[in-house]
Design a protein around this motif. Structure first.
Motif: not given
Length: 379
Positions: A39-43, A47-53, A183-191, A302-304
């Motif tokens: 929740a913190i990272i997304l805030r 990013i509100t939507t993304r695409y996954y294969a 440092k590992r989890e951060f990018l799960r909510w970005m990419l 990031s929008g940050y």
């Protein structure tokens, strides 16, 4: 030397957009529990939507090569047939395999009956720009009449929970809290996953938007700064990297050695400042007036970083007003090497561009802090 034009662009985004609330449905829950950092990272990244294969069970629906090939296929029409392609130049930070090359695999997905010149640029976000530069220089020098350049990613497969569960289990065995390092989890909510493709030719298309490539510049600061984003390795206390090949194989899963990681401390310290420094160098090199730039496309993870980037550019005399900036991060997510391709394709096909306008592309790469920029003229 020939003039070079981007005469067509196409984007391929796999499946349907995934909302913030749905992310762990696709990626899974590490150690069976919802993320406390999500929740913190997304805030912050906005990013509100993304695409996954991926499907909702976390099963792959496309390879990276297939995503990229679908973007390439969108370039084919009655003016440019598959058989006309001479060079395929691609970049990604998430190839499907260590070898063969990503370009080889994409070529194999195109159902062609001819050989091609191919090039694969490695790295992170700048691998797409390096692929574009290779195509640009090849057409400019007359080595090839045309080039298809692609930036693509399939990071979702790297971010599924099963890639991290062994580390969480190992932490529990050591009687530590089974929480994966930030440092590992951060990018799960970005990419995000997707691909963008450009067709480069020696002439603009009549009655269609084409973009003349004026220049592409690159800058690396690896001589000053240690690595910030890395995978297949682990950072040591002295800032050096220890390769996966130097770890016992049973440590690969216990420490998530192959996970993509980011040192957020040095990211904040350098990413914007060095970006502004490199862009100022290009403007001085080409004797450019910032007032002549009509559209600014800057890849941000990031929008940050949006406000800070504008401020740092202004600090070096590049104060572009907000109405000139174009972003699509919130809708498509951070697609790494493909982001700048996809943003430019969206702008190019938006109907907003006018003949003679200048479009500036800026791409940072936090791997070990390298940057690229390009200037395009609307034809």
């Amino acid at each position: 030397m020939n003039d070079v034009f981007i005469t067509k662009a196409f984007t391929y985004l796999p499946n349907e957009p995934v909302s913030n609330d749905e992310m762990e449905t696709y990626l899974g829950y590490i150690n069976g529990a919802p993320s406390k950092a999500k929740a913190i990272i997304l805030r912050n990244n906005k990013i509100t939507t993304r695409y996954y294969a991926l499907d909702k069970e976390g099963n792959p629906t496309h390879t990276n090569a297939q995503i990229a090939a679908n973007a390439v296929k969108g370039l084919f029409d009655d003016k440019f047939r598959k058989e006309d392609m001479e060079l395929l130049s691609v970049g990604t930070s998430s190839p499907d395999q260590i070898q063969p090359s990503h370009a080889s695999m994409i070529h194999g997905e195109l159902d062609m009956n001819k050989s091609l010149a191919i090039n694969t640029a490695s790295g992170l976000c700048n691998s797409g720009m390096n692929a574009l530069n290779y195509g640009f220089l090849s057409v400019k020098a007359g080595v090839h009449k045309n080039a298809v350049c692609v930036g693509s990613e399939r990071m979702s497969a790297w971010m599924t929970a099963d890639k991290f569960n062994h580390e969480a289990e190992n932490l529990a065995l050591l009687e530590e809290r089974p929480i994966i390092a930030f440092k590992r989890e951060f990018l799960r909510w970005m990419l995000s996953d997707g691909a963008g493709a450009f067709l480069l030719e020696g002439q603009p298309r009549e009655d269609e938007v084409s973009l003349k490539v004026e220049f592409i510049d690159f800058y690396s600061y690896a001589h000053e700064i240690e690595a910030c984003m890395y995978a297949g390795t682990e950072k040591q206390e002295d800032g050096s990297l220890k390769s996966w090949a130097d770890y016992p194989s049973d440590e690969w899963l216990k420490q998530s050695i192959f996970a993509l990681k980011q040192d957020t401390k040095i990211l904040d310290k350098y990413i914007l400042v060095k970006g502004a420094e490199s862009l100022r160098t290009s403007f001085d090199k080409h004797n450019l007036d910032p007032d002549t730039v009509d559209h600014v496309l800057a890849h941000v993870s990031s929008g940050y970083f949006k406000e800070g980037l504008k401020e740092e550019f202004a600090n070096v005399g590049l104060d572009f007003p907000w109405e000139k900036w174009f972003y699509n991060l919130s809708e498509v997510g951070n697609i790494g090497a493909g982001s700048i391709f996809i943003a430019l394709e969206q702008l190019m096909n938006s109907g907003r561009l006018k003949k003679g306008e200048k479009v500036l592309l800026c791409v940072p790469e936090s791997g070990r802090f390298s940057y690229s920029c390009a200037l395009l003229t609307v034809c």
